[in-house]
Design a protein around this motif. Structure first.
Motif, PDB file in Angstrom:
ATOM      1  N   GLY A  64       0.884  -1.266  -0.014  1.00  0.00           N
ATOM      2  CA  GLY A  64       0.073   0.062   0.018  1.00  0.00           C
ATOM      3  C   GLY A  64       0.783   1.207   0.099  1.00  0.00           C
ATOM      4  O   GLY A  64       0.399   2.264  -0.294  1.00  0.00           O
ATOM      5  N   TYR A  65       2.108   1.272   0.025  1.00  0.00           N
ATOM      6  CA  TYR A  65       2.833   2.379   0.310  1.00  0.00           C
ATOM      7  C   TYR A  65       4.278   1.809  -0.517  1.00  0.00           C
ATOM      8  O   TYR A  65       4.899   1.077  -0.076  1.00  0.00           O
ATOM      9  CB  TYR A  65       3.352   2.797   1.649  1.00  0.00           C
ATOM     10  CG  TYR A  65       4.338   4.223   1.609  1.00  0.00           C
ATOM     11  CD1 TYR A  65       3.616   5.271   1.076  1.00  0.00           C
ATOM     12  CD2 TYR A  65       5.404   3.908   2.227  1.00  0.00           C
ATOM     13  CE1 TYR A  65       4.559   6.403   1.024  1.00  0.00           C
ATOM     14  CE2 TYR A  65       6.349   5.049   2.088  1.00  0.00           C
ATOM     15  CZ  TYR A  65       5.929   6.243   1.397  1.00  0.00           C
ATOM     16  OH  TYR A  65       6.768   7.238   1.637  1.00  0.00           O
ATOM     17  N   THR A  66       4.487   2.611  -1.589  1.00  0.00           N
ATOM     18  CA  THR A  66       5.739   2.299  -2.431  1.00  0.00           C
ATOM     19  C   THR A  66       6.950   3.183  -2.320  1.00  0.00           C
ATOM     20  O   THR A  66       7.793   3.166  -3.180  1.00  0.00           O
ATOM     21  CB  THR A  66       5.202   2.196  -3.801  1.00  0.00           C
ATOM     22  OG1 THR A  66       4.744   3.367  -4.151  1.00  0.00           O
ATOM     23  CG2 THR A  66       4.425   0.863  -4.019  1.00  0.00           C
ATOM     24  N   GLY A  67       6.763   4.277  -1.340  1.00  0.00           N
ATOM     25  CA  GLY A  67       7.652   5.364  -1.353  1.00  0.00           C
ATOM     26  C   GLY A  67       8.973   4.994  -0.500  1.00  0.00           C
ATOM     27  O   GLY A  67       8.866   4.020   0.073  1.00  0.00           O
ATOM     28  N   GLU A  68       9.696   6.056  -0.067  1.00  0.00           N
ATOM     29  CA  GLU A  68      10.721   6.053   0.942  1.00  0.00           C
ATOM     30  C   GLU A  68      10.142   6.054   2.173  1.00  0.00           C
ATOM     31  O   GLU A  68       9.041   6.175   2.408  1.00  0.00           O
ATOM     32  CB  GLU A  68      11.594   7.262   0.849  1.00  0.00           C
ATOM     33  CG  GLU A  68      12.369   7.477  -0.481  1.00  0.00           C
ATOM     34  CD  GLU A  68      13.304   6.353  -0.828  1.00  0.00           C
ATOM     35  OE1 GLU A  68      13.955   5.734   0.316  1.00  0.00           O
ATOM     36  OE2 GLU A  68      13.366   5.759  -1.902  1.00  0.00           O
ATOM     37  N   ARG A  74       1.827   4.648  10.951  1.00  0.00           N
ATOM     38  CA  ARG A  74       1.422   3.410  11.739  1.00  0.00           C
ATOM     39  C   ARG A  74       0.728   2.569  10.717  1.00  0.00           C
ATOM     40  O   ARG A  74       0.417   1.291  10.923  1.00  0.00           O
ATOM     41  CB  ARG A  74       0.459   3.898  12.853  1.00  0.00           C
ATOM     42  CG  ARG A  74       1.224   4.607  13.691  1.00  0.00           C
ATOM     43  CD  ARG A  74       0.335   4.840  15.032  1.00  0.00           C
ATOM     44  NE  ARG A  74      -0.859   5.592  14.537  1.00  0.00           N
ATOM     45  CZ  ARG A  74      -2.195   5.732  15.268  1.00  0.00           C
ATOM     46  NH1 ARG A  74      -2.277   5.269  16.572  1.00  0.00           N
ATOM     47  NH2 ARG A  74      -3.135   6.539  14.671  1.00  0.00           N
ATOM     48  N   GLU A  75      -0.076   3.088   9.530  1.00  0.00           N
ATOM     49  CA  GLU A  75      -0.736   2.267   8.803  1.00  0.00           C
ATOM     50  C   GLU A  75      -0.770   2.233   7.324  1.00  0.00           C
ATOM     51  O   GLU A  75      -1.556   2.991   6.555  1.00  0.00           O
ATOM     52  CB  GLU A  75      -2.349   2.359   9.180  1.00  0.00           C
ATOM     53  CG  GLU A  75      -2.632   1.696  10.541  1.00  0.00           C
ATOM     54  CD  GLU A  75      -4.287   1.736  10.682  1.00  0.00           C
ATOM     55  OE1 GLU A  75      -4.994   1.947   9.701  1.00  0.00           O
ATOM     56  OE2 GLU A  75      -4.473   1.662  11.869  1.00  0.00           O
ATOM     57  N   PRO A  76       0.481   1.997   6.823  1.00  0.00           N
ATOM     58  CA  PRO A  76       0.726   2.439   5.332  1.00  0.00           C
ATOM     59  C   PRO A  76       0.429   1.638   4.453  1.00  0.00           C
ATOM     60  O   PRO A  76       0.468   2.079   3.079  1.00  0.00           O
ATOM     61  CB  PRO A  76       2.510   2.478   5.537  1.00  0.00           C
ATOM     62  CG  PRO A  76       2.706   1.381   6.436  1.00  0.00           C
ATOM     63  CD  PRO A  76       1.540   1.387   7.472  1.00  0.00           C
ATOM     64  N   GLY A  77       0.109   0.183   4.639  1.00  0.00           N
ATOM     65  CA  GLY A  77      -0.129  -0.670   3.587  1.00  0.00           C
ATOM     66  C   GLY A  77      -1.534  -0.887   2.877  1.00  0.00           C
ATOM     67  O   GLY A  77      -2.307   0.306   3.233  1.00  0.00           O
ATOM     68  N   SER A  78      -1.818  -1.726   2.329  1.00  0.00           N
ATOM     69  CA  SER A  78      -3.285  -1.901   1.637  1.00  0.00           C
ATOM     70  C   SER A  78      -4.317  -2.225   2.794  1.00  0.00           C
ATOM     71  O   SER A  78      -3.878  -2.737   3.782  1.00  0.00           O
ATOM     72  CB  SER A  78      -2.990  -2.848   0.576  1.00  0.00           C
ATOM     73  OG  SER A  78      -2.901  -4.232   1.271  1.00  0.00           O
ATOM     74  N   ASN A  79      -5.407  -1.895   2.568  1.00  0.00           N
ATOM     75  CA  ASN A  79      -6.616  -2.438   3.339  1.00  0.00           C
ATOM     76  C   ASN A  79      -7.406  -3.011   2.578  1.00  0.00           C
ATOM     77  O   ASN A  79      -7.100  -4.198   2.501  1.00  0.00           O
ATOM     78  CB  ASN A  79      -7.222  -0.849   3.952  1.00  0.00           C
ATOM     79  CG  ASN A  79      -8.112  -1.191   5.151  1.00  0.00           C
ATOM     80  OD1 ASN A  79      -8.832  -2.100   5.100  1.00  0.00           O
ATOM     81  ND2 ASN A  79      -7.961  -0.438   6.142  1.00  0.00           N
ATOM     82  N   GLY A  80      -8.573  -2.378   2.138  1.00  0.00           N
ATOM     83  CA  GLY A  80      -9.407  -3.427   1.550  1.00  0.00           C
ATOM     84  C   GLY A  80      -9.198  -3.869   0.232  1.00  0.00           C
ATOM     85  O   GLY A  80      -8.216  -3.307  -0.400  1.00  0.00           O
TER      86      GLY A  80
END
Length: 344
Positions: free
Chosen positions: A101-105, A110-116
């Protein structure tokens, strides 16, 4: 708000001998929780003696499960770990996609990733990406995942989204999604978010996103009825946790919403809030909420609760459509149900 990682390693569990679908050659797994029947109508949807099985544990906050029928496996997000995991019968748990869900530096989030997560009409994986503030499609086959993404919706009128949370796909190809700020470093108080509201949106791939409503403070889970004439949206607001029902107009926009079920009283007594949901083929909602997965009739009657004993974020039907997989805080669980999931 999230319970921290309880174990340094994942505990993979085996298949219980009572499980009717697959291999019977391993030792029993742990069963947890309870089934609470509140209305006789629930008897046709779930057995009061059904066993809730814990398949894996050790996640920071498990979310967004979706069944991949092409490969016969489940994938789901761990939002803080920026990872999508895969669970398959007889093979257990593994990393499916990272980053998710987060591809940057690296940043403080706390919650950078994918969700649904969801599949579109062609079986491609769609992701609500907190850290990248967008709805995206994985640019790879679901059976050969790669962290390559195509943006489906990244802004509204030139302003970046808060952090898309959950989504559902209409047969027309339109994607409806919610956009609370839970994936922002400071949530509702984050100074860098360009939007001062939390919206529900509709987007056709290749076209700009359209705002459907901004009346909800904390829109979260989202799902369409079997006839696609009603859009359900959960609100995870502490003071007003509820499930809304919006009529879907012929042009795809939404009419005036109504409260399907307010669960404030339940939330005052039990952990969790209104969150992700899926529907069975008869239009009953299996909606995560205070105390577990609430089975709710299309008329808004609370029929039963599937309680894992912990806060629960989302659920998905899998296998033959009679298995409900549940992402419950640091656990992945499942239970057999009599109802059949929509689309199976």
């Amino acid at each position: 708000m999230r319970i921290e990682l309880l174990a340094a390693t994942f505990i993979l569990c085996c298949v219980a001998p009572t499980w009717s679908l697959a291999q019977q050659d391993v030792s029993p797994i742990e069963t947890i929780g309870t089934i609470e029947i509140l209305d006789p109508a629930a008897d046709s949807l779930i057995d009061s003696e059904a066993k809730i099985e814990r398949l894996a544990t050790g996640f920071k906050w498990s979310e967004g499960p979706v069944w991949i029928s092409e490969g016969g496996f489940l994938v789901f997000s761990d939002v803080p770990q920026n990872t999508v995991f895969k669970w398959q019968e007889g093979k257990g748990l593994g990393v499916y996609l990272k980053p998710s869900g987060y591809t940057g530096e690296p940043i403080e989030n706390r919650e950078p990733g994918s969700n649904g997560l969801a599949l579109d009409g062609e079986g491609r994986l769609l992701l609500c990406q907190h850290g990248d503030h967008r709805v995206a499609m994985m640019d790879a086959p679901v059976t050969s995942p790669e962290p390559k993404f195509i943006t489906i919706a990244g802004d509204i009128d030139g302003k970046t989204f808060n952090s898309p949370n959950d989504l559902t796909v209409h047969s027309s190809g339109a994607i409806y999604f919610t956009d609370p700020p839970y994936g922002r470093p400071q949530g509702f108080d984050d100074p860098d978010r360009p939007l001062d509201y939390q919206g529900v949106y509709r987007v056709m791939p290749g076209e700009p996103a359209q705002l459907m409503t901004k009346e909800l403070r904390a829109p979260n889970g989202i799902a369409l009825s079997p006839d696609e004439k009603t859009l359900y949206v959960a609100q995870s607001d502490r003071d007003r946790p509820l499930y809304m029902a919006y009529p879907v107009q012929d042009d795809g926009t939404l009419g005036t919403g109504r409260v399907l079920l307010n669960v404030k009283r339940l939330a005052d007594e039990r952990p969790g809030s209104a969150d992700g949901m899926k529907l069975d083929s008869n239009g009953n909602l299996f909606a995560t909420g205070p105390g577990g997965v609430l089975i709710i009739s299309p008329e808004g009657k609370h029929l039963a609760t599937i309680s894992t004993g912990d806060r629960i974020a989302n659920c998905a039907f899998g296998d033959d459509g009679h298995t409900l997989y549940m992402t419950s805080n640091h656990d992945l669980c499942r239970v057999r149900v009599k109802a059949k999931g929509l689309g199976f």
